[in-house]
Write a protein that holds these residues in place. Structure first.
Motif, PDB file in Angstrom:
ATOM      1  N   LEU A   1     -39.534  18.198  32.335  1.00 49.04           N
ATOM      2  CA  LEU A   1     -39.133  17.397  33.490  1.00 49.04           C
ATOM      3  C   LEU A   1     -37.668  16.996  33.400  1.00 49.04           C
ATOM      4  CD1 LEU A   1     -40.104  15.979  36.086  1.00 49.04           C
ATOM      5  CD2 LEU A   1     -40.657  13.973  34.676  1.00 49.04           C
ATOM      6  N   LEU A   2     -37.236  16.589  32.197  1.00 47.00           N
ATOM      7  CA  LEU A   2     -35.833  16.205  32.017  1.00 47.00           C
ATOM      8  C   LEU A   2     -34.907  17.414  32.210  1.00 47.00           C
ATOM      9  CD1 LEU A   2     -33.808  14.020  31.302  1.00 47.00           C
ATOM     10  CD2 LEU A   2     -34.184  14.517  28.883  1.00 47.00           C
ATOM     11  N   ARG A   3     -35.317  18.570  31.758  1.00 46.20           N
ATOM     12  CA  ARG A   3     -34.506  19.784  31.947  1.00 46.20           C
ATOM     13  C   ARG A   3     -34.335  20.102  33.432  1.00 46.20           C
ATOM     14  NH1 ARG A   3     -37.386  21.580  27.313  1.00 46.20           N
ATOM     15  NH2 ARG A   3     -36.005  22.003  25.534  1.00 46.20           N
ATOM     16  N   ARG A   4     -35.451  20.045  34.183  1.00 48.03           N
ATOM     17  CA  ARG A   4     -35.365  20.342  35.615  1.00 48.03           C
ATOM     18  C   ARG A   4     -34.499  19.332  36.340  1.00 48.03           C
ATOM     19  NH1 ARG A   4     -40.820  21.714  34.646  1.00 48.03           N
ATOM     20  NH2 ARG A   4     -41.502  19.607  35.280  1.00 48.03           N
ATOM     21  N   PHE A   5     -34.618  18.064  35.948  1.00 46.47           N
ATOM     22  CA  PHE A   5     -33.805  17.026  36.580  1.00 46.47           C
ATOM     23  C   PHE A   5     -32.323  17.258  36.288  1.00 46.47           C
ATOM     24  CE2 PHE A   5     -31.672  12.877  36.308  1.00 46.47           C
ATOM     25  CZ  PHE A   5     -31.886  12.415  37.600  1.00 46.47           C
ATOM     26  N   ALA A   6     -32.000  17.643  35.043  1.00 45.62           N
ATOM     27  CA  ALA A   6     -30.605  17.885  34.678  1.00 45.62           C
ATOM     28  C   ALA A   6     -30.050  19.116  35.397  1.00 45.62           C
ATOM     29  CB  ALA A   6     -30.476  18.049  33.159  1.00 45.62           C
ATOM     30  N   ARG A   7     -30.884  20.150  35.566  1.00 47.35           N
ATOM     31  CA  ARG A   7     -30.399  21.345  36.265  1.00 47.35           C
ATOM     32  C   ARG A   7     -30.113  21.045  37.733  1.00 47.35           C
ATOM     33  NH1 ARG A   7     -34.088  23.978  32.638  1.00 47.35           N
ATOM     34  NH2 ARG A   7     -32.962  25.465  31.300  1.00 47.35           N
ATOM     35  N   LYS A   8     -30.910  20.173  38.334  1.00 44.98           N
ATOM     36  CA  LYS A   8     -30.625  19.786  39.720  1.00 44.98           C
ATOM     37  C   LYS A   8     -29.305  19.042  39.822  1.00 44.98           C
ATOM     38  CE  LYS A   8     -35.450  19.514  41.245  1.00 44.98           C
ATOM     39  NZ  LYS A   8     -36.524  18.624  41.766  1.00 44.98           N
ATOM     40  N   ARG A   9     -28.945  18.320  38.768  1.00 47.28           N
ATOM     41  CA  ARG A   9     -27.659  17.610  38.730  1.00 47.28           C
ATOM     42  C   ARG A   9     -26.534  18.484  38.181  1.00 47.28           C
ATOM     43  NH1 ARG A   9     -27.920  12.018  39.092  1.00 47.28           N
ATOM     44  NH2 ARG A   9     -29.735  11.449  40.365  1.00 47.28           N
ATOM     45  N   ASP A  10     -26.812  19.772  38.000  1.00 49.64           N
ATOM     46  CA  ASP A  10     -25.833  20.729  37.482  1.00 49.64           C
ATOM     47  C   ASP A  10     -25.378  20.344  36.075  1.00 49.64           C
ATOM     48  OD1 ASP A  10     -24.380  23.053  37.592  1.00 49.64           O
ATOM     49  OD2 ASP A  10     -22.610  22.130  38.511  1.00 49.64           O
ATOM     50  N   ARG A  11     -26.339  19.877  35.257  1.00 48.90           N
ATOM     51  CA  ARG A  11     -26.058  19.535  33.854  1.00 48.90           C
ATOM     52  C   ARG A  11     -27.088  20.225  32.962  1.00 48.90           C
ATOM     53  NH1 ARG A  11     -23.191  14.600  33.755  1.00 48.90           N
ATOM     54  NH2 ARG A  11     -22.986  14.926  31.516  1.00 48.90           N
ATOM     55  N   PRO A  12     -27.149  21.560  32.966  1.00 43.92           N
ATOM     56  CA  PRO A  12     -28.203  22.251  32.202  1.00 43.92           C
ATOM     57  C   PRO A  12     -28.107  22.027  30.706  1.00 43.92           C
ATOM     58  CG  PRO A  12     -26.571  23.816  33.016  1.00 43.92           C
ATOM     59  CD  PRO A  12     -26.260  22.499  33.659  1.00 43.92           C
ATOM     60  N   SER A  13     -26.884  22.005  30.159  1.00 41.43           N
ATOM     61  CA  SER A  13     -26.736  21.813  28.709  1.00 41.43           C
ATOM     62  C   SER A  13     -27.246  20.439  28.285  1.00 41.43           C
ATOM     63  CB  SER A  13     -25.265  21.978  28.310  1.00 41.43           C
ATOM     64  OG  SER A  13     -24.817  23.288  28.578  1.00 41.43           O
ATOM     65  N   LEU A  14     -26.912  19.413  29.062  1.00 42.68           N
ATOM     66  CA  LEU A  14     -27.406  18.072  28.760  1.00 42.68           C
ATOM     67  C   LEU A  14     -28.920  18.032  28.863  1.00 42.68           C
ATOM     68  CD1 LEU A  14     -26.846  15.108  28.132  1.00 42.68           C
ATOM     69  CD2 LEU A  14     -26.560  14.714  30.589  1.00 42.68           C
ATOM     70  N   GLY A  15     -29.491  18.753  29.837  1.00 44.06           N
ATOM     71  CA  GLY A  15     -30.945  18.789  29.967  1.00 44.06           C
ATOM     72  C   GLY A  15     -31.608  19.448  28.774  1.00 44.06           C
ATOM     73  N   ASP A  16     -31.013  20.525  28.251  1.00 46.33           N
ATOM     74  CA  ASP A  16     -31.588  21.200  27.094  1.00 46.33           C
ATOM     75  C   ASP A  16     -31.587  20.295  25.868  1.00 46.33           C
ATOM     76  OD1 ASP A  16     -32.013  23.448  28.597  1.00 46.33           O
ATOM     77  OD2 ASP A  16     -30.142  24.430  27.983  1.00 46.33           O
ATOM     78  N   VAL A  17     -30.438  19.648  25.610  1.00 50.78           N
ATOM     79  CA  VAL A  17     -30.345  18.777  24.435  1.00 50.78           C
ATOM     80  C   VAL A  17     -31.217  17.533  24.616  1.00 50.78           C
ATOM     81  CG1 VAL A  17     -28.796  17.349  23.055  1.00 50.78           C
ATOM     82  CG2 VAL A  17     -28.058  19.613  23.834  1.00 50.78           C
ATOM     83  N   GLY A  18     -31.128  16.890  25.787  1.00 46.88           N
ATOM     84  CA  GLY A  18     -31.935  15.695  26.030  1.00 46.88           C
ATOM     85  C   GLY A  18     -33.422  15.994  26.012  1.00 46.88           C
ATOM     86  N   GLY A  19     -33.819  17.131  26.596  1.00 51.16           N
ATOM     87  CA  GLY A  19     -35.230  17.494  26.580  1.00 51.16           C
ATOM     88  C   GLY A  19     -35.737  17.753  25.178  1.00 51.16           C
ATOM     89  N   SER A  20     -34.912  18.386  24.347  1.00 51.96           N
ATOM     90  CA  SER A  20     -35.319  18.638  22.965  1.00 51.96           C
ATOM     91  C   SER A  20     -35.474  17.333  22.185  1.00 51.96           C
ATOM     92  CB  SER A  20     -34.285  19.543  22.290  1.00 51.96           C
ATOM     93  OG  SER A  20     -34.614  19.769  20.935  1.00 51.96           O
ATOM     94  N   LEU A  21     -34.518  16.424  22.340  1.00 54.01           N
ATOM     95  CA  LEU A  21     -34.609  15.135  21.632  1.00 54.01           C
ATOM     96  C   LEU A  21     -35.817  14.329  22.104  1.00 54.01           C
ATOM     97  CD1 LEU A  21     -30.852  14.048  21.554  1.00 54.01           C
ATOM     98  CD2 LEU A  21     -32.219  14.920  19.665  1.00 54.01           C
ATOM     99  N   LEU A  22     -36.055  14.318  23.407  1.00 54.93           N
ATOM    100  CA  LEU A  22     -37.203  13.570  23.936  1.00 54.93           C
ATOM    101  C   LEU A  22     -38.512  14.185  23.442  1.00 54.93           C
ATOM    102  CD1 LEU A  22     -38.269  11.348  25.768  1.00 54.93           C
ATOM    103  CD2 LEU A  22     -38.134  12.966  27.693  1.00 54.93           C
ATOM    104  N   ARG A  23     -38.596  15.503  23.398  1.00 57.91           N
ATOM    105  CA  ARG A  23     -39.814  16.167  22.926  1.00 57.91           C
ATOM    106  C   ARG A  23     -40.097  15.810  21.478  1.00 57.91           C
ATOM    107  NH1 ARG A  23     -38.252  20.958  23.466  1.00 57.91           N
ATOM    108  NH2 ARG A  23     -38.030  21.583  21.276  1.00 57.91           N
TER     109      ARG A  23
END
Length: 316
Positions: free
Chosen positions: A49-71
């Motif tokens: 969910l965090l990855r998809r939200f970040a990609r919508k905001r055009d922040r895919p790298s932040l979504g990948d790192v944030g999603g990994s940390l949250l997981r």
């Protein structure tokens, strides 16, 4: 010497007690496994969910790192709860206290890794550059491929990959060449000291403006910057797109066009020259400018050598 009483029954009693304890814990183990699997699935869902939200905001790298940390965070919480279910004597407070002590040791052992991870998170949050930007950092220049928690990967213009630790990027200066759409280039050109400044400058601007890739707004310009020993130096400046391919190819085309334009107009483009004259100071002709012309013409009224003046004075 006392004899050791080897009673196999004690061993079987101990094994029986362990098995009884295991059977009593089976329900707890089953519940712990269910809890852990549930938290793991929740962690996967939140990370996605965090990855998809970040990609919508055009922040895919932040979504990948944030999603990994949250997981990982949610998974560790689930694991701690599962441990407390299997061993009821352990409380979450005990686990947190033990985790706090161990985190200090882990922090010292993995200081560099944690430092790079924190720097990577800050880079992704502040976003001084993005994937696809062309940067210069630590003597390396290239296009940003990926920003990870530990390092930033760039691809150099000659097709190589450079892995730069995030801590180095965050604490050092970084040049982002593609931060803006346009980029200015400049080159110093020497013209003859007796040539017309205004004519040469007009030719330079006209030649640069005719090159494909040079922008019209702002248009090319020239600035006199130096009265040199062998040439007057004019600085030619022009604007192109900011990417490396556009800048470097246009740079070469501008230099060639300016050279051709100045050469066809008869504008001299001198280069430093030096003349070295060597002669033997012990020769009889030393000082006789009529016989030893050291780069200047004899006029007929040149001064006589000192030795000849002495001889004429002694004879008179």
């Amino acid at each position: 010497m006392e004899e050791v009483d080897a009673n196999p029954g004690l061993i079987f009693d101990k094994l029986d007690a362990w098995l009884d304890g295991l059977f009593r814990l089976l329900p707890n183990i089953a519940v712990a496994i269910v809890v852990f699997v549930l938290f793991y699935l929740i962690a996967l869902g939140l990370g996605g969910l965090l990855r998809r939200f970040a990609r919508k905001r055009d922040r895919p790298s932040l979504g990948d790192v944030g999603g990994s940390l949250l997981r990982w965070t949610v998974t560790i919480i689930g694991l701690m709860l599962a441990v407390t279910i299997v061993a009821p004597s352990l409380t979450p407070g005990d686990l947190i206290a033990g985790l706090g002590v161990s985190s200090v040791a882990i922090g010292f052992a993995f200081k560099d890794i944690l430092q790079n991870m924190l720097a990577g998170i800050l880079i992704l949050l502040r976003q001084p550059f993005e994937v696809g930007d062309q940067i210069v950092s630590g003597g390396h220049e290239g296009t940003v491929e990926r920003i990870e928690t530990r390092a930033t990967l760039i691809k150099t213009y000659d097709g190589r990959r450079v892995v730069i630790p995030n801590a180095e990027i965050y604490t050092a200066s970084v040049i982002v060449n593609t931060a803006f759409e346009t980029r200015r280039s400049e080159y110093d050109i020497g013209i003859g000291c007796n040539d017309d400044w205004n004519e040469a400058r007009k030719l330079m601007v006209s030649a640069a403006s005719g090159v494909e890739g040079v922008l019209d707004d702002p248009m090319p310009e020239t600035i006199p910057v130096e009265l040199g020993d062998s040439a007057n130096v004019v600085r030619l400046r022009w604007w192109t797109k900011s990417d490396r391919a556009s800048q470097i190819h246009t740079f070469g085309e501008v230099l060639q066009a300016v050279y051709i334009a100045l050469d066809e107009a008869g504008i001299d483009m001198p280069y430093p020259t030096q003349v070295h004259l060597f002669h033997d100071q012990t020769e009889e002709t030393d000082g006789d400018r009529a016989k030893q012309r050291e780069g200047w013409p004899a006029t007929g009224d040149d001064p006589k050598p000192r030795e000849r003046v002495r001889m004429e004075a002694s004879e008179g």
